[in-house]
Write a protein that holds these residues in place. Structure first.
Motif, PDB file in Angstrom:
ATOM      1  N   ARG A 123       7.415  -3.961  -0.424  1.00 43.15           N
ATOM      2  CA  ARG A 123       6.153  -4.869  -1.685  1.00 43.15           C
ATOM      3  C   ARG A 123       6.212  -6.221  -0.054  1.00 43.15           C
ATOM      4  N   ASP A 124       7.825  -6.408   0.400  1.00 40.20           N
ATOM      5  CA  ASP A 124       7.474  -7.987   0.953  1.00 40.20           C
ATOM      6  C   ASP A 124       6.740  -7.713   1.823  1.00 40.20           C
ATOM      7  N   ALA A 125       6.195  -6.879   3.195  1.00 42.53           N
ATOM      8  CA  ALA A 125       5.795  -6.629   3.433  1.00 42.53           C
ATOM      9  C   ALA A 125       4.556  -6.960   3.633  1.00 42.53           C
ATOM     10  N   TYR A 126       3.681  -6.685   2.862  1.00 44.84           N
ATOM     11  CA  TYR A 126       2.293  -6.790   1.745  1.00 44.84           C
ATOM     12  C   TYR A 126       2.753  -8.640   1.664  1.00 44.84           C
ATOM     13  N   LEU A 127       3.673  -9.475   1.219  1.00 43.81           N
ATOM     14  CA  LEU A 127       3.238 -10.292   0.078  1.00 43.81           C
ATOM     15  C   LEU A 127       2.136 -11.013   0.958  1.00 43.81           C
ATOM     16  N   ASP A 130       0.457  -8.353  -3.964  1.00 44.86           N
ATOM     17  CA  ASP A 130       1.206  -7.466  -4.779  1.00 44.86           C
ATOM     18  C   ASP A 130       0.635  -6.610  -6.063  1.00 44.86           C
ATOM     19  N   PHE A 131       1.919  -5.655  -6.644  1.00 41.88           N
ATOM     20  CA  PHE A 131       1.421  -4.929  -7.446  1.00 41.88           C
ATOM     21  C   PHE A 131       2.059  -4.780  -8.901  1.00 41.88           C
ATOM     22  N   ALA A 132       1.704  -4.160  -9.962  1.00 39.40           N
ATOM     23  CA  ALA A 132       2.610  -4.018 -11.163  1.00 39.40           C
ATOM     24  C   ALA A 132       2.031  -2.815 -11.805  1.00 39.40           C
ATOM     25  N   LEU A 146     -10.198  -7.102  -2.658  1.00 36.81           N
ATOM     26  CA  LEU A 146      -9.963  -5.568  -2.605  1.00 36.81           C
ATOM     27  C   LEU A 146     -10.261  -5.310  -0.465  1.00 36.81           C
ATOM     28  N   GLY A 147     -11.490  -5.361  -0.234  1.00 39.00           N
ATOM     29  CA  GLY A 147     -11.842  -4.733   0.966  1.00 39.00           C
ATOM     30  C   GLY A 147     -11.030  -5.209   2.527  1.00 39.00           C
ATOM     31  N   ARG A 148      -9.807  -6.420   2.244  1.00 45.57           N
ATOM     32  CA  ARG A 148      -9.228  -7.654   3.398  1.00 45.57           C
ATOM     33  C   ARG A 148      -7.860  -6.244   2.765  1.00 45.57           C
ATOM     34  N   SER A 149      -7.347  -5.574   1.662  1.00 47.35           N
ATOM     35  CA  SER A 149      -6.566  -5.462   1.455  1.00 47.35           C
ATOM     36  C   SER A 149      -5.589  -4.370   1.909  1.00 47.35           C
ATOM     37  N   ARG A 150      -4.293  -4.754   2.890  1.00 46.51           N
ATOM     38  CA  ARG A 150      -3.164  -3.682   2.919  1.00 46.51           C
ATOM     39  C   ARG A 150      -3.178  -2.852   2.357  1.00 46.51           C
ATOM     40  N   LEU A 151      -2.092  -3.656   0.992  1.00 47.21           N
ATOM     41  CA  LEU A 151      -1.607  -3.073   0.079  1.00 47.21           C
ATOM     42  C   LEU A 151      -2.218  -1.934  -0.897  1.00 47.21           C
ATOM     43  N   ALA A 152      -4.191  -2.202  -0.882  1.00 50.70           N
ATOM     44  CA  ALA A 152      -4.716  -1.368  -1.062  1.00 50.70           C
ATOM     45  C   ALA A 152      -4.885  -0.355  -0.649  1.00 50.70           C
TER      46      ALA A 152
END
Length: 184
Positions: A123-127, A130-132, A146-152
């Motif tokens: 998770r730290d790599a995407y700060l 974040d997600f829960a 959402l369109g630019r989210s790497r974590l998504a």
């Protein structure tokens, strides 16, 4: 006793593919015996009231079958009652009132969002993203949308969500669905 539900369709009306016009979706739901049917946006959000005592899973299968019969292709759907949608919003660990609707998303799942599925994500790599996890939902904070989210991309990988139907809604849509399914 009547219950009001939201139907969340996955992956329709995207780039001209898998077209399900909202007027026809309303007709499908009415033909299934539901009433007070209304839709929101073109991306597969509907609300309806029913006297049926069928489970959410049974209502989902009934809708998926009816859509396939009408349009010739199967669409994954989730059906959730208004109380569930309100509880999901109330349990959100992110400051929803302080964020723009495009920054916060609810990814609804057909089953439990077991923490083990997400344990390998650094998770730290995407700060600052974040997600829960919640009850059959993942809350995704994506400050750039959402369109630019790497974590998504990572939380949506097939290996992570294997065996589950997953469909995301931004927080504006989450609020609207709660409004549409609110029972007095």
């Amino acid at each position: 006793m009547a219950t009001t539900y939201a139907a969340l369709l996955r992956g329709i009306n995207v780039s001209g593919h898998r077209k399900v016009p909202m007027a026809e979706l309303r007709s499908v739901l009415e033909e299934l015996g539901h009433r007070d049917v209304r839709t929101y946006l073109q991306s597969g959000n509907a609300a309806f009231t029913t006297d049926s005592d069928a489970s959410e899973a049974a209502l989902t299968t009934e809708l998926e079958d009816a859509i396939e019969s009408r349009f010739g292709f199967r669409v994954d759907c989730l059906v959730r009652d208004g109380a569930y949608l309100a509880a999901v919003a109330a349990a959100c660990p992110f400051p929803a009132a302080e964020l723009e609707g495009k920054q916060l998303h609810a990814v609804y799942y057909s089953g439990p969002a077991d923490p083990e599925r997400f344990a390998s994500i650094d998770r730290d790599a995407y700060l600052p993203e974040d997600f829960a996890l919640g009850d059959r939902v993942l809350y995704l904070y994506a400050p750039d949308g959402l369109g630019r989210s790497r974590l998504a991309e990572v939380v949506g990988r097939p290996a992570v969500v294997k065996g589950l139907v997953a469909t995301a809604r931004n927080w504006n849509t989450v609020r609207k669905l709660i409004e549409m399914t609110h029972e007095d």
